[in-house]
Design an enzyme around this catalytic site. Structure first.
Site, PDB file in Angstrom:
ATOM      1  CG  ASP A  47      -0.227  -0.147   2.531  1.00  0.00           C
ATOM      2  OD1 ASP A  47       0.792  -0.863   2.588  1.00  0.00           O
ATOM      3  OD2 ASP A  47      -0.677   0.443   3.529  1.00  0.00           O
ATOM      4  CD  GLU A  53       3.358  -0.791   7.653  1.00  0.00           C
ATOM      5  OE1 GLU A  53       3.613  -0.735   8.867  1.00  0.00           O
ATOM      6  OE2 GLU A  53       3.432   0.191   6.904  1.00  0.00           O
TER       7      GLU A  53
END
Length: 396
Positions: free
Chosen positions: A82, A140
């Protein structure tokens, strides 16, 4: 040819492909738990390599490469996929094309590197036993952390891996170098949402009001005593409030309430829980004593990250063998957090740092900044070392 040389040669040959993958990912970043195109891109690349995959945890994937030298254990390798809500200001040809979203924490490097590992291991699969499991993990950067979803969906089962490795870009280190820290390495990360309610009024007549700003000021100062006077001085811990705002107010207006946002970090789970209790008592008691009310919500974040001592010291020595002693350093403890920490509480784990700095080219910006970039020479070091650690662990 030695296995080390085979892996290094494969890393050299795959560098152009890995750099191209990283640049594509950097141009099309996606926010946590919305990595739909990223997931598809990774899946397409795995198919090109002839590696079957499974979608997991919403926008994540897992895949495996089986060694051809016989049965054995499983070693897991993890990359987060991400990006962050940051507007990039770099003018590189691969700069983000998605407004307000940027790979400012190097997850594009992590993902491209793990795909590079997959390419390397496919080329040397006859030289190792067991299996290597690839974890492409979403989210994350956002609670509850994609690692929790990967674990919940079985990424560490059938069978349980013998070890897991993760790497993270590290701007203080020059490209070509890596860093390790055995034992406790990174802090737990809890989010604090505090509301102080009083009674608004005229700034010239404070005796008719209950000033939540004054209460907040006392609380901000007082909570630091939980660190300086209640925490064992040998145990790192931090409480920081990074934002404070009222529901109104002016030069001569006392507002009704004040909101504060902060973070609580430590390196001990028992003390973390105790701090939650003490913080709640302190803020509510102090606000009440001054005529106001306090409401505290704690967003439970990631636990502290603990690298397995034996595994990490082994990996340190293996990295020295693969990269040379001058290119491997030991790192200090950090109070930043990482959701890789969840994996470290389930099985032997090693989370290490990948140098990306190049001062001559002006590549020196920290992560989470709008000018962050990397020296792509790191994409020779990262995949090669991770592939080496995986096969050495399996063949050992």
């Amino acid at each position: 040819m030695s296995l080390r040389n085979k892996i290094q040669d494969a890393a050299d040959l795959s560098l152009a492909n890995t750099s191209e993958l990283r640049r594509h990912l950097h141009q099309y970043p996606e926010l946590s738990f919305a990595e739909y195109e990223t997931q598809q891109f990774i899946a397409d690349r795995l198919r090109q390599l002839g590696i079957a995959h499974q979608e997991i945890a919403g926008t994540g994937l897992i895949a495996e490469v089986a060694g051809g030298a016989g049965a054995g254990a499983v070693v897991a390798l993890r990359a987060d996929i991400d990006a962050l809500p940051i507007t990039e200001v770099n003018e590189a040809p691969y700069a983000s094309k998605n407004p307000g979203v940027m790979h400012a924490c190097g997850h594009d490097v992590h993902t491209a590197s793990l795909l590079g590992v997959a390419e390397i291991l496919q080329s040397v699969r006859q030289d190792f036993r067991g299996k290597v499991r690839f974890l492409f993990q979403p989210g994350e950067e956002k609670l509850p952390g994609g690692a929790t979803l990967m674990i919940k969906d079985g990424a560490l089962k059938n069978p349980v891996p013998a070890a897991i490795f993760g790497q993270h870009v590290h701007p203080p280190l020059a490209a070509g170098k890596v860093g390790f820290r055995p034992g406790v390495y990174m802090a737990s990360t809890d989010e604090l949402y505090l509301t102080i309610r009083g009674k608004g009024g005229h700034g010239a007549m404070p005796h008719n009001a209950v000033d939540p700003i004054v209460i907040s000021a006392h609380i901000i100062t007082a909570v630091q005593q939980l660190i300086s006077r209640n925490t064992d001085p040998t145990l790192p811990a931090v409480i920081t409030f990074g934002r404070i705002e009222s529901d109104g107010g002016a030069t001569n207006v006392i507002p009704n309430s004040v909101s504060l946002l902060g973070t609580l970090r430590t390196l001990d789970e028992d003390w973390r829980k105790e701090l939650h209790v003490r913080l709640e008592k302190l803020v509510t008691g102090m606000a009440k004593s001054m005529g106001g009310e306090a409401e505290l919500r704690i967003g439970h974040g990631y636990p502290f990250l603990k690298n397995d001592e034996q595994l990490t010291r082994w990996a340190f020595a293996e990295a020295q063998q693969f990269l040379g002693e001058d290119n491997v350093v030991e790192l200090p403890i950090r109070m930043t957090g990482e959701d890789f920490a969840f994996y470290t509480h389930h099985l032997p784990a090693c989370f290490y740092r990948l140098g990306v700095r190049n001062e001559a080219r002006g590549i020196t910006s920290s992560v989470h900044t709008d000018t962050f970039d990397v020296d792509e020479a790191c994409l020779r070091t990262g995949p090669g070392l991770m592939a080496w650690l995986a096969v050495q662990k399996l063949n050992g």
